[in-house]
Design a protein around this motif. Structure first.
Motif, PDB file in Angstrom:
ATOM      1  N   ARG A  71      11.194  60.042  51.835  1.00  0.00           N
ATOM      2  CA  ARG A  71      11.558  60.243  53.036  1.00  0.00           C
ATOM      3  C   ARG A  71      12.697  58.999  53.479  1.00  0.00           C
ATOM      4  NH1 ARG A  71       7.933  57.982  58.202  1.00  0.00           N
ATOM      5  NH2 ARG A  71       9.546  57.918  59.785  1.00  0.00           N
ATOM      6  N   TYR A 130      14.924  67.298  56.070  1.00  0.00           N
ATOM      7  CA  TYR A 130      14.404  65.997  56.509  1.00  0.00           C
ATOM      8  C   TYR A 130      13.233  66.157  57.245  1.00  0.00           C
ATOM      9  CZ  TYR A 130      13.915  61.564  58.733  1.00  0.00           C
ATOM     10  OH  TYR A 130      13.490  60.197  59.192  1.00  0.00           O
ATOM     11  N   TYR A 132       9.671  64.722  56.468  1.00  0.00           N
ATOM     12  CA  TYR A 132       9.020  63.851  57.729  1.00  0.00           C
ATOM     13  C   TYR A 132       7.763  64.270  58.242  1.00  0.00           C
ATOM     14  CZ  TYR A 132       8.397  61.566  62.363  1.00  0.00           C
ATOM     15  OH  TYR A 132       7.928  61.030  63.495  1.00  0.00           O
TER      16      TYR A 132
END
Length: 232
Positions: free
Chosen positions: A49, A18, A22
């Motif tokens: 995302r 993640y 990001y």
């Protein structure tokens, strides 16, 4: 998965992925500010995302349940029962937030309500209306339908309820046959619990009339409504 250490490793892996998505999104967004790169690539990374987060939670919860299916499964069901409404809002919000038109200052019309988006949250929107600030749950849009109007391009994204004897695939083909829709923009046709009833999200080309598209569907015996409750 047999040990708590395995769950910890799983959490670290999905968290690392993640963070990569990001920071990749932030870096790519800054990079293209001074470059002439199609914005659809930014929108694609944003959607990855956006939808990766719930997928990561599902993976982690699956690992937690795998440690002790009976006990942990009961705990998850209990927690889900308490936050069921919030989960529904979150899931509805995922599809609404994935719209490229959804941004601060975009005008939203839903039923008799009209307002300008002030803040975008995980469970709802804060709108500036004639009566002041108003919090609106994403679930409410599923019941009333909505229109997004970009202040910058005047492009409109709308939500409309349809009822048809056609299969979902044939109805999709019919919708794509109409030139009023913007190519490359997301068009979502979602089957609802009521038989032969669908929720359609679509984007109109600049200057197009919403009524033209409605007339096109009605000419093909597709019923139109602003809510999912059609008259019998």
């Amino acid at each position: 998965m047999n040990h708590w250490n395995d769950l910890l490793v799983l959490i670290l892996i999905v968290s690392a992925i993640y963070m990569l998505i990001y920071f990749g999104y932030l870096g790519f967004t800054r990079y293209v500010k001074n470059k002439r790169i199609n914005k659809k690539y930014i929108a694609l990374i944003y959607k990855i995302r956006l939808f990766y987060k719930p997928i990561a939670w599902i993976v982690v919860i699956g690992g937690f349940v795998a440690l002790d299916p009976l006990t942990h499964g009961f705990i998850i069901l209990l927690v889900a029962g308490f936050v069921f409404k919030q989960l529904g809002n979150y899931v509805s919000g995922l599809f609404i937030r994935s719209s490229p038109l959804l941004a601060v200052d975009t005008v939203v019309k839903a039923g008799k309500m009209r307002g300008r988006i002030n803040r975008i949250g995980s469970l709802g929107l804060v709108l500036i209306t004639d009566q002041g600030e108003r919090w609106v749950w994403y679930n409410s849009f599923d019941h009333t339908g909505f229109t997004l109007i970009s202040n910058h391009t005047n492009v409109q994204q709308r939500a409309l309820y349809l009822k048809s004897e056609l299969s979902k695939e044939k109805l999709q083909n019919l919708i794509f046959d109409h030139p009023i829709l913007v190519l490359g923009k997301p068009i979502i046709l979602k089957a609802l619990q009521n038989e032969n009833t669908y929720l359609l999200h679509y984007t109109l080309v600049k200057g197009a009339q919403h009524e033209d598209f409605i007339n096109f569907l009605q000419d093909h015996e597709v019923l139109i409504n602003s809510t999912e409750k059609f008259d019998s």
